[in-house]
Scaffold this motif. Structure first.
Motif, PDB file in Angstrom:
ATOM      1  N   GLN A 124      39.788  29.442  60.292  1.00  0.00           N
ATOM      2  CA  GLN A 124      41.002  27.776  61.100  1.00  0.00           C
ATOM      3  C   GLN A 124      42.325  27.897  61.798  1.00  0.00           C
ATOM      4  N   TYR A 125      41.917  27.804  62.978  1.00  0.00           N
ATOM      5  CA  TYR A 125      42.697  28.112  63.940  1.00  0.00           C
ATOM      6  C   TYR A 125      43.283  29.720  65.006  1.00  0.00           C
ATOM      7  N   SER A 126      41.603  30.136  64.195  1.00  0.00           N
ATOM      8  CA  SER A 126      41.683  31.425  64.772  1.00  0.00           C
ATOM      9  C   SER A 126      40.685  31.394  66.196  1.00  0.00           C
ATOM     10  N   LYS A 127      40.538  32.630  66.745  1.00  0.00           N
ATOM     11  CA  LYS A 127      40.383  32.255  68.565  1.00  0.00           C
ATOM     12  C   LYS A 127      38.953  31.654  68.537  1.00  0.00           C
ATOM     13  N   PHE A 128      37.981  32.392  67.473  1.00  0.00           N
ATOM     14  CA  PHE A 128      37.092  32.324  67.119  1.00  0.00           C
ATOM     15  C   PHE A 128      37.083  30.447  66.975  1.00  0.00           C
ATOM     16  N   ASP A 129      37.300  30.083  65.923  1.00  0.00           N
ATOM     17  CA  ASP A 129      37.284  28.775  65.705  1.00  0.00           C
ATOM     18  C   ASP A 129      37.847  27.370  66.497  1.00  0.00           C
ATOM     19  N   MET A 130      38.864  28.000  67.783  1.00  0.00           N
ATOM     20  CA  MET A 130      38.981  26.952  69.250  1.00  0.00           C
ATOM     21  C   MET A 130      38.490  27.609  69.744  1.00  0.00           C
ATOM     22  N   GLY A 131      37.288  28.290  70.296  1.00  0.00           N
ATOM     23  CA  GLY A 131      36.402  28.414  71.033  1.00  0.00           C
ATOM     24  C   GLY A 131      34.865  28.301  70.581  1.00  0.00           C
ATOM     25  N   ALA A 132      34.929  28.212  69.377  1.00  0.00           N
ATOM     26  CA  ALA A 132      33.742  27.666  68.512  1.00  0.00           C
ATOM     27  C   ALA A 132      34.039  25.187  69.439  1.00  0.00           C
ATOM     28  N   THR A 133      35.184  25.169  68.889  1.00  0.00           N
ATOM     29  CA  THR A 133      35.709  24.283  68.951  1.00  0.00           C
ATOM     30  C   THR A 133      35.175  23.481  70.304  1.00  0.00           C
ATOM     31  N   VAL A 134      35.505  24.697  71.679  1.00  0.00           N
ATOM     32  CA  VAL A 134      35.134  24.051  72.698  1.00  0.00           C
ATOM     33  C   VAL A 134      34.158  23.552  73.019  1.00  0.00           C
ATOM     34  N   VAL A 135      33.099  24.762  72.834  1.00  0.00           N
ATOM     35  CA  VAL A 135      31.586  24.709  72.890  1.00  0.00           C
ATOM     36  C   VAL A 135      30.976  23.594  72.404  1.00  0.00           C
ATOM     37  N   ALA A 136      31.499  23.239  71.127  1.00  0.00           N
ATOM     38  CA  ALA A 136      31.562  22.110  70.429  1.00  0.00           C
ATOM     39  C   ALA A 136      31.253  20.656  71.096  1.00  0.00           C
ATOM     40  N   LEU A 137      32.369  20.579  71.479  1.00  0.00           N
ATOM     41  CA  LEU A 137      32.337  19.917  72.322  1.00  0.00           C
ATOM     42  C   LEU A 137      32.327  19.422  73.988  1.00  0.00           C
ATOM     43  N   ILE A 138      32.233  20.419  74.376  1.00  0.00           N
ATOM     44  CA  ILE A 138      31.260  20.614  75.233  1.00  0.00           C
ATOM     45  C   ILE A 138      29.891  19.328  75.007  1.00  0.00           C
ATOM     46  N   GLY A 139      28.915  20.630  74.063  1.00  0.00           N
ATOM     47  CA  GLY A 139      28.115  20.255  74.038  1.00  0.00           C
ATOM     48  C   GLY A 139      28.195  19.129  73.345  1.00  0.00           C
ATOM     49  N   ILE A 140      28.825  18.227  72.685  1.00  0.00           N
ATOM     50  CA  ILE A 140      28.703  16.630  72.086  1.00  0.00           C
ATOM     51  C   ILE A 140      28.780  15.984  73.779  1.00  0.00           C
ATOM     52  N   SER A 141      29.638  15.587  74.616  1.00  0.00           N
ATOM     53  CA  SER A 141      30.541  15.464  75.443  1.00  0.00           C
ATOM     54  C   SER A 141      29.554  14.828  76.400  1.00  0.00           C
ATOM     55  N   MET A 142      28.177  16.984  76.548  1.00  0.00           N
ATOM     56  CA  MET A 142      27.902  16.670  78.335  1.00  0.00           C
ATOM     57  C   MET A 142      26.108  16.027  77.882  1.00  0.00           C
ATOM     58  N   PRO A 143      26.068  15.135  79.408  1.00  0.00           N
ATOM     59  CA  PRO A 143      25.139  14.132  79.425  1.00  0.00           C
ATOM     60  C   PRO A 143      23.746  15.522  78.993  1.00  0.00           C
ATOM     61  N   ALA A 144      22.642  15.142  78.531  1.00  0.00           N
ATOM     62  CA  ALA A 144      21.331  15.991  78.569  1.00  0.00           C
ATOM     63  C   ALA A 144      20.667  16.248  79.622  1.00  0.00           C
ATOM     64  N   PHE A 145      20.955  14.447  80.726  1.00  0.00           N
ATOM     65  CA  PHE A 145      20.283  14.710  82.639  1.00  0.00           C
ATOM     66  C   PHE A 145      20.684  15.653  83.183  1.00  0.00           C
ATOM     67  N   PHE A 146      22.382  16.050  82.334  1.00  0.00           N
ATOM     68  CA  PHE A 146      23.297  16.669  83.237  1.00  0.00           C
ATOM     69  C   PHE A 146      23.148  18.292  82.699  1.00  0.00           C
ATOM     70  N   LEU A 147      22.390  18.356  82.366  1.00  0.00           N
ATOM     71  CA  LEU A 147      22.364  19.828  81.327  1.00  0.00           C
ATOM     72  C   LEU A 147      20.900  20.191  81.492  1.00  0.00           C
ATOM     73  N   GLY A 148      19.857  19.221  81.290  1.00  0.00           N
ATOM     74  CA  GLY A 148      18.709  20.045  81.608  1.00  0.00           C
ATOM     75  C   GLY A 148      18.758  19.889  83.315  1.00  0.00           C
ATOM     76  N   LEU A 149      19.079  19.164  83.888  1.00  0.00           N
ATOM     77  CA  LEU A 149      18.638  19.430  85.806  1.00  0.00           C
ATOM     78  C   LEU A 149      19.557  21.132  85.819  1.00  0.00           C
ATOM     79  N   LEU A 150      20.786  21.378  85.849  1.00  0.00           N
ATOM     80  CA  LEU A 150      21.860  22.807  85.809  1.00  0.00           C
ATOM     81  C   LEU A 150      20.144  23.953  84.809  1.00  0.00           C
ATOM     82  N   MET A 151      20.082  23.190  83.626  1.00  0.00           N
ATOM     83  CA  MET A 151      18.920  24.953  83.603  1.00  0.00           C
ATOM     84  C   MET A 151      18.320  24.605  84.573  1.00  0.00           C
ATOM     85  N   ILE A 152      17.120  23.818  84.880  1.00  0.00           N
ATOM     86  CA  ILE A 152      16.079  24.034  85.624  1.00  0.00           C
ATOM     87  C   ILE A 152      16.352  24.364  87.075  1.00  0.00           C
ATOM     88  N   LYS A 153      17.725  24.294  87.671  1.00  0.00           N
ATOM     89  CA  LYS A 153      18.216  24.852  88.860  1.00  0.00           C
ATOM     90  C   LYS A 153      18.827  26.078  88.657  1.00  0.00           C
TER      91      LYS A 153
END
Length: 320
Positions: A124-153
């Protein structure tokens, strides 16, 4: 266990009855119908009235409901107006494509999210925890249509390493392993899009549950006895932390068969989610009503599965 399952199945009957009334009522209140949306512009008023009488759209609502509900009890969910075939056949034709896509994405989510959540909780509160939390929040908040179009591009247009859409390459008459490899290539991008948001939410659930468990007295006692940290975490803490996770896994059942409307639409994937979205735009209400009843049954079965898994994970839970 057998008595509990029997009682829960019996309780599903009035719930499904109420849901059928709500589903039918909502679509009955929707303006227009399939004929108004797709055929009325090219037909005379007399022909439109004839078609509505043929499909029963001119009948009173209560008669239409009892006819539809009676057929549903016999396994007949009506006929899809845009496909001109039974709703059950349409669902069966496309639901397994969605199941394959969702199963791979959920499996990938579990494989990634649970270990990351455990490590984040133990560090808890390590660099790994902070990094994983940031990535998780990005995954939760990023719309699927935006990520899908980005990956297609990136992967389809710029790098040309993955196909843009569909489930199979047009004109490719491959069989055996070559056909499976072709389907696999088409599954990569939509699977990653679905898994990205799933990893975020499931990782947060796992982390929170593990944090609550590892602070309990019996965990401190296990450590005081000299048990290794690996034994304490994976043998004692993880099993008790699995109950909230089991809830999520049980409720994944509807998603496995329900498809992902936005993702399937972006990648032109022939799944039930894409078909249901098209049915809504075309006002194919028999297909939509049948699909929603199918999903309602899966939600109830998912809840039942969660309760059964509770008892399997935690012996203190008794189903009576």
């Amino acid at each position: 266990m057998r008595q509990y399952i029997t009682r829960m199945v019996l309780q599903m009957i009035p719930i499904l009855l109420g849901l059928s009334i709500i589903i039918f009522g909502l679509f009955a209140l929707a303006p227009g119908d399939f004929i108004d949306a797709n055929l009325s512009k090219n037909l005379s008023a007399e022909k439109v009235a004839e078609l509505k009488a043929l499909y029963g759209f001119d009948q009173p609502l209560h008669i239409r409901y009892f006819r539809w509900a009676g057929d549903a009890l016999r396994g007949n969910l009506g006929d899809s107006l845009q496909f001109s075939k039974p709703v059950t056949s349409v669902i069966n034709d496309y639901v397994w494509n969605s199941f394959i896509l969702s199963a791979f994405s959920y499996l990938l989510s579990i494989i990634l999210a649970v270990p990351i959540g455990i490590i984040s909780a133990t560090k808890q509160y390590s660099k790994f925890d902070m990094g994983a939390t940031v990535v998780a929040l990005i995954g939760i908040s990023m719309p699927a249509f935006f990520l899908g179009l980005l990956m297609i591009k990136i992967f389809a247009i710029d790098l040309h390493i993955l196909p843009v859409s569909g489930m199979r390459t047009a004109g490719l008459n491959a069989t055996g392993f070559a056909a499976m490899a072709d389907v696999g290539k088409h599954l990569i991008l939509p699977t990653l899009v679905l898994a990205f948001s799933g990893v975020g939410s499931l990782m947060r659930y796992t982390r929170t549950s593990m944090l609550e468990v590892i602070k309990q007295d019996y965990i401190r006692t296990a450590r005081a006895k000299g048990l290794s940290e690996k034994t304490v975490i994976y043998r004692h803490a993880l099993r008790n932390a699995l109950i909230p996770i089991v809830t999520i896994l049980g409720l994944m059942l509807p998603g496995l068969f329900g498809g992902a409307m936005i993702t399937e639409q972006i990648f032109a994937f022939p799944g039930i989610g894409k078909i249901a979205l098209g049915a809504l735009s075309k006002r194919d209400y028999p297909l939509m009503m049948g699909f929603n009843m199918f999903m309602a049954v899966l939600v109830l079965l998912g809840n039942l599965l969660s309760d059964i898994l509770y008892a399997a994970v935690d012996p203190r839970v008794r189903l009576k």
